[in-house]
Design a protein around this motif. Structure first.
Motif, PDB file in Angstrom:
ATOM      1  N   LEU A  81      68.902  -5.657  35.849  1.00 42.92           N
ATOM      2  CA  LEU A  81      69.161  -4.812  34.675  1.00 42.92           C
ATOM      3  C   LEU A  81      68.894  -3.377  35.100  1.00 42.92           C
ATOM      4  O   LEU A  81      67.807  -3.065  35.590  1.00 42.92           O
ATOM      5  CB  LEU A  81      68.214  -5.184  33.529  1.00 42.92           C
ATOM      6  N   TRP A  82      69.876  -2.491  34.931  1.00 42.53           N
ATOM      7  CA  TRP A  82      69.711  -1.090  35.324  1.00 42.53           C
ATOM      8  C   TRP A  82      69.830  -0.209  34.096  1.00 42.53           C
ATOM      9  O   TRP A  82      70.852  -0.218  33.397  1.00 42.53           O
ATOM     10  CB  TRP A  82      70.780  -0.694  36.346  1.00 42.53           C
ATOM     11  N   CYS A  83      68.768   0.575  33.842  1.00 42.42           N
ATOM     12  CA  CYS A  83      68.750   1.440  32.658  1.00 42.42           C
ATOM     13  C   CYS A  83      69.055   2.873  33.095  1.00 42.42           C
ATOM     14  O   CYS A  83      68.425   3.383  34.024  1.00 42.42           O
ATOM     15  CB  CYS A  83      67.374   1.401  32.010  1.00 42.42           C
ATOM     16  N   VAL A  84      70.003   3.517  32.431  1.00 44.22           N
ATOM     17  CA  VAL A  84      70.385   4.868  32.851  1.00 44.22           C
ATOM     18  C   VAL A  84      70.299   5.876  31.704  1.00 44.22           C
ATOM     19  O   VAL A  84      70.153   5.515  30.540  1.00 44.22           O
ATOM     20  CB  VAL A  84      71.812   4.905  33.469  1.00 44.22           C
ATOM     21  N   ASN A  85      70.395   7.133  32.107  1.00 45.58           N
ATOM     22  CA  ASN A  85      70.278   8.276  31.193  1.00 45.58           C
ATOM     23  C   ASN A  85      71.663   8.601  30.620  1.00 45.58           C
ATOM     24  O   ASN A  85      72.633   8.787  31.361  1.00 45.58           O
ATOM     25  CB  ASN A  85      69.738   9.454  32.018  1.00 45.58           C
ATOM     26  N   HIS A  86      71.746   8.706  29.304  1.00 42.81           N
ATOM     27  CA  HIS A  86      73.018   8.969  28.623  1.00 42.81           C
ATOM     28  C   HIS A  86      73.636  10.312  29.046  1.00 42.81           C
ATOM     29  O   HIS A  86      74.856  10.434  29.188  1.00 42.81           O
ATOM     30  CB  HIS A  86      72.750   8.962  27.113  1.00 42.81           C
ATOM     31  N   HIS A 128      72.774  12.473  41.523  1.00 43.63           N
ATOM     32  CA  HIS A 128      71.418  12.422  40.942  1.00 43.63           C
ATOM     33  C   HIS A 128      70.599  13.681  41.236  1.00 43.63           C
ATOM     34  O   HIS A 128      69.374  13.649  41.214  1.00 43.63           O
ATOM     35  CB  HIS A 128      70.691  11.188  41.489  1.00 43.63           C
ATOM     36  N   ASN A 129      71.280  14.767  41.526  1.00 43.59           N
ATOM     37  CA  ASN A 129      70.577  16.004  41.872  1.00 43.59           C
ATOM     38  C   ASN A 129      71.096  17.123  40.956  1.00 43.59           C
ATOM     39  O   ASN A 129      72.174  17.654  41.177  1.00 43.59           O
ATOM     40  CB  ASN A 129      70.846  16.327  43.353  1.00 43.59           C
ATOM     41  N   TYR A 130      70.324  17.439  39.936  1.00 41.16           N
ATOM     42  CA  TYR A 130      70.792  18.363  38.902  1.00 41.16           C
ATOM     43  C   TYR A 130      69.833  19.527  38.708  1.00 41.16           C
ATOM     44  O   TYR A 130      68.623  19.357  38.788  1.00 41.16           O
ATOM     45  CB  TYR A 130      70.915  17.650  37.544  1.00 41.16           C
ATOM     46  N   GLN A 131      70.415  20.670  38.387  1.00 44.92           N
ATOM     47  CA  GLN A 131      69.607  21.815  37.956  1.00 44.92           C
ATOM     48  C   GLN A 131      70.136  22.230  36.587  1.00 44.92           C
ATOM     49  O   GLN A 131      71.319  22.571  36.447  1.00 44.92           O
ATOM     50  CB  GLN A 131      69.780  22.974  38.956  1.00 44.92           C
ATOM     51  N   LEU A 132      69.264  22.165  35.586  1.00 43.36           N
ATOM     52  CA  LEU A 132      69.689  22.581  34.248  1.00 43.36           C
ATOM     53  C   LEU A 132      69.658  24.105  34.200  1.00 43.36           C
ATOM     54  O   LEU A 132      68.615  24.725  34.356  1.00 43.36           O
ATOM     55  CB  LEU A 132      68.733  21.998  33.192  1.00 43.36           C
ATOM     56  N   LEU A 133      70.831  24.721  33.985  1.00 44.84           N
ATOM     57  CA  LEU A 133      70.893  26.189  33.925  1.00 44.84           C
ATOM     58  C   LEU A 133      70.677  26.680  32.502  1.00 44.84           C
ATOM     59  O   LEU A 133      70.042  27.698  32.262  1.00 44.84           O
ATOM     60  CB  LEU A 133      72.262  26.682  34.408  1.00 44.84           C
ATOM     61  N   ALA A 142      75.644   3.581  36.988  1.00 41.71           N
ATOM     62  CA  ALA A 142      74.706   2.610  37.577  1.00 41.71           C
ATOM     63  C   ALA A 142      75.233   2.113  38.923  1.00 41.71           C
ATOM     64  O   ALA A 142      74.481   2.015  39.903  1.00 41.71           O
ATOM     65  CB  ALA A 142      74.495   1.441  36.617  1.00 41.71           C
ATOM     66  N   GLY A 143      76.542   1.849  38.998  1.00 46.84           N
ATOM     67  CA  GLY A 143      77.134   1.393  40.264  1.00 46.84           C
ATOM     68  C   GLY A 143      76.994   2.449  41.350  1.00 46.84           C
ATOM     69  O   GLY A 143      76.674   2.150  42.504  1.00 46.84           O
ATOM     70  N   ALA A 144      77.216   3.720  40.982  1.00 47.28           N
ATOM     71  CA  ALA A 144      77.130   4.809  41.965  1.00 47.28           C
ATOM     72  C   ALA A 144      75.680   5.028  42.415  1.00 47.28           C
ATOM     73  O   ALA A 144      75.414   5.255  43.592  1.00 47.28           O
ATOM     74  CB  ALA A 144      77.701   6.090  41.374  1.00 47.28           C
ATOM     75  N   ILE A 183      69.559   4.649  45.005  1.00 52.90           N
ATOM     76  CA  ILE A 183      68.614   5.319  44.107  1.00 52.90           C
ATOM     77  C   ILE A 183      68.049   4.267  43.158  1.00 52.90           C
ATOM     78  O   ILE A 183      68.796   3.522  42.521  1.00 52.90           O
ATOM     79  CB  ILE A 183      69.298   6.467  43.346  1.00 52.90           C
ATOM     80  N   LYS A 184      66.720   4.206  43.116  1.00 46.73           N
ATOM     81  CA  LYS A 184      66.056   3.180  42.319  1.00 46.73           C
ATOM     82  C   LYS A 184      66.269   3.478  40.833  1.00 46.73           C
ATOM     83  O   LYS A 184      66.038   4.594  40.378  1.00 46.73           O
ATOM     84  CB  LYS A 184      64.562   3.210  42.647  1.00 46.73           C
ATOM     85  N   MET A 185      66.723   2.477  40.105  1.00 48.15           N
ATOM     86  CA  MET A 185      66.909   2.674  38.659  1.00 48.15           C
ATOM     87  C   MET A 185      65.803   1.994  37.879  1.00 48.15           C
ATOM     88  O   MET A 185      65.205   1.028  38.352  1.00 48.15           O
ATOM     89  CB  MET A 185      68.269   2.124  38.235  1.00 48.15           C
ATOM     90  N   ASP A 186      65.573   2.518  36.713  1.00 44.25           N
ATOM     91  CA  ASP A 186      64.559   1.977  35.827  1.00 44.25           C
ATOM     92  C   ASP A 186      64.990   0.581  35.362  1.00 44.25           C
ATOM     93  O   ASP A 186      66.140   0.368  34.986  1.00 44.25           O
ATOM     94  CB  ASP A 186      64.482   2.928  34.626  1.00 44.25           C
ATOM     95  N   THR A 187      64.072  -0.387  35.388  1.00 46.28           N
ATOM     96  CA  THR A 187      64.428  -1.727  34.915  1.00 46.28           C
ATOM     97  C   THR A 187      63.551  -2.147  33.744  1.00 46.28           C
ATOM     98  O   THR A 187      63.636  -3.269  33.259  1.00 46.28           O
ATOM     99  CB  THR A 187      64.269  -2.779  36.039  1.00 46.28           C
ATOM    100  N   SER A 188      62.674  -1.231  33.303  1.00 39.42           N
ATOM    101  CA  SER A 188      61.796  -1.589  32.180  1.00 39.42           C
ATOM    102  C   SER A 188      62.585  -1.498  30.877  1.00 39.42           C
ATOM    103  O   SER A 188      63.648  -0.882  30.839  1.00 39.42           O
ATOM    104  CB  SER A 188      60.601  -0.644  32.132  1.00 39.42           C
ATOM    105  N   ILE A 189      62.083  -2.100  29.820  1.00 37.20           N
ATOM    106  CA  ILE A 189      62.900  -2.120  28.606  1.00 37.20           C
ATOM    107  C   ILE A 189      62.344  -1.253  27.470  1.00 37.20           C
ATOM    108  O   ILE A 189      62.567  -1.518  26.309  1.00 37.20           O
ATOM    109  CB  ILE A 189      63.197  -3.554  28.101  1.00 37.20           C
TER     110      ILE A 189
END
Ligand code: KG4
Ligand code: ZN
Length: 351
Positions: A106-111, A153-158, A326-328, A334-340
């Motif tokens: 189960l891979w949990c991602v950021n919207h 997975h490498n972002y800078q919020l401007l 999640a596939g990418a 890159i380790k994804m969160d699996t907690s619920i």
């Protein structure tokens, strides 16, 4: 790698199957617009109830359209946040149950990251693993962010909005004008025959103040839409008769929409002047708007920067962007969160 994605962060129930992080085998969305429009906005209790009702049918349809069996699914991906807590829980619990039943991860991602990722779906010439910086505008009902992406997975919020999101400003503006929910598409439809020069609305450039001193954000890349909203409110108070005049509504809708979009394109312009970007990319529900699509295209041309827009069907909330991301991320190890646990106020990773 075949990933089944589930997205329930707001009022769209969606499931999709994406192969190897980019090829969309199916993308099913069940909209709840009819359920929420009598209330002029999304009612969280109704949204979560509808997700619970709609999820089994939508997941089934996604699998059928992809012409796959459960045995072929390698992983389940789901949105963990940000979003409405009770809606997120409906998707997360379903995803957890499915992953457990199938014996797959189960891979949990950021919207927000999924919205960014939506531009890479079904795109042959764009690669999220490219290190060249891409300037992203993500503009939806809940978020308005200007982000520099330097590889996966490498972002800078401007910059971000200090109050309402652009979509929220359109939704509230439409409500004031008596146009149906969701407001973005209603304002777009009303504005088609309207004159955008009819009224001059403020374009909400936040002035430097204390709030910025403690953050790394630069006011010239930030947004504020409370001023344009208030200006519309006062205009309607001064001229209540416009609400009974379809021609006046069209002109006001065109002027209002234009002010919101100019605020967006001005910040893109400022960021492209300041930063080296190999590309401009835009995503999120508001990017379905045809005028905004052509306005960002003009800015990109003026800087001689290539432009990539998310396909219209992947602009509004969808599970293909969740499964694709999640596939990418998996491909990039890159380790994804699996907690619920859900994270209703989840910030964009690595900001
Ligand atoms: O990305 P999204 O589906 O959900 C969020 O993550 O918020 O975006 C929904 C937003 C709403 O504010 C809606 O009014 C806006 O996208 N929207 C549009 C259009 N279609 C949807 N705004 C302007 N023009 C449109 N055609
Ligand atoms: Zn969204």
């Amino acid at each position: 790698m075949k990933v089944l994605g589930i997205e329930t962060s707001c009022d769209d129930t969606s499931a999709a199957v994406v192969i190897d992080g980019c090829h969309v085998a199916s993308s099913e969305v069940s909209s709840q617009t009819k359920d929420h429009s009598p209330f002029g906005g999304v009612v969280p209790e109704i949204a979560s109830r509808r997700h619970v009702e709609n999820l089994p049918g939508i997941i089934d349809a996604a699998l059928r359209k992809a012409e796959m069996t459960w045995a072929e699914i390698d992983a389940i991906a789901v949105t963990k946040g940000p979003g409405l807590a009770s809606s997120l829980i409906a998707g997360l619990i379903t995803a957890k149950a499915l992953a457990n039943q199938l014996g797959v991860p189960l891979w949990c991602v950021n919207h927000l990251e999924a919205h960014i990722y939506s531009v890479f779906l079904d795109s042959e010439h764009l690669n999220p693993f490219d290190e060249e910086p891409i300037l992203f505008l993500t503009v939806s009902g809940g978020h308005t962010n200007l982000v520099m992406m330097r590889g996966i997975h490498n972002y800078q919020l401007l910059g971000t909005t200090l109050d309402d999101a652009a979509g929220e400003a359109l939704d509230k503006g439409a409500q004031m004008l008596g146009l149906p929910h969701p407001g973005g598409p209603s304002i777009e439809a009303a504005a088609v025959d309207g004159y955008s020069g009819h009224l001059s609305f403020p374009q909400g450039r936040p002035s430097p103040n204390k709030a910025f001193k403690s953050s790394q954000l630069n006011p010239q890349f930030c947004f504020s839409f409370s001023g344009v909203k208030t200006a519309l409110l006062y205009h309607i108070r001064r001229h209540p008769e416009i609400l009974d005049d379809p021609a006046a509504i069209r002109d006001v809708a065109a002027s209002y929409q234009s002010a919101v979009f100019k605020a967006l394109t001005n910040r893109i312009d400022a960021a492209l002047k300041e930063f080296e970007a190999g590309m401009l990319a835009c995503a999120g529900g508001v990017m379905r708007n045809k005028l905004l699509r052509s306005m960002v295209s003009e800015v990109a041309d003026s800087h001689d920067v290539p432009l990539q827009l998310a396909q219209a069907e992947y602009c509004t909330d969808n599970a293909a962007m969740v499964a694709g991301l999640a596939g990418a991320l998996h491909k990039a190890s890159i380790k994804m969160d699996t907690s619920i646990d859900v994270v209703p106020r989840m910030p964009l990773t690595k900001v």
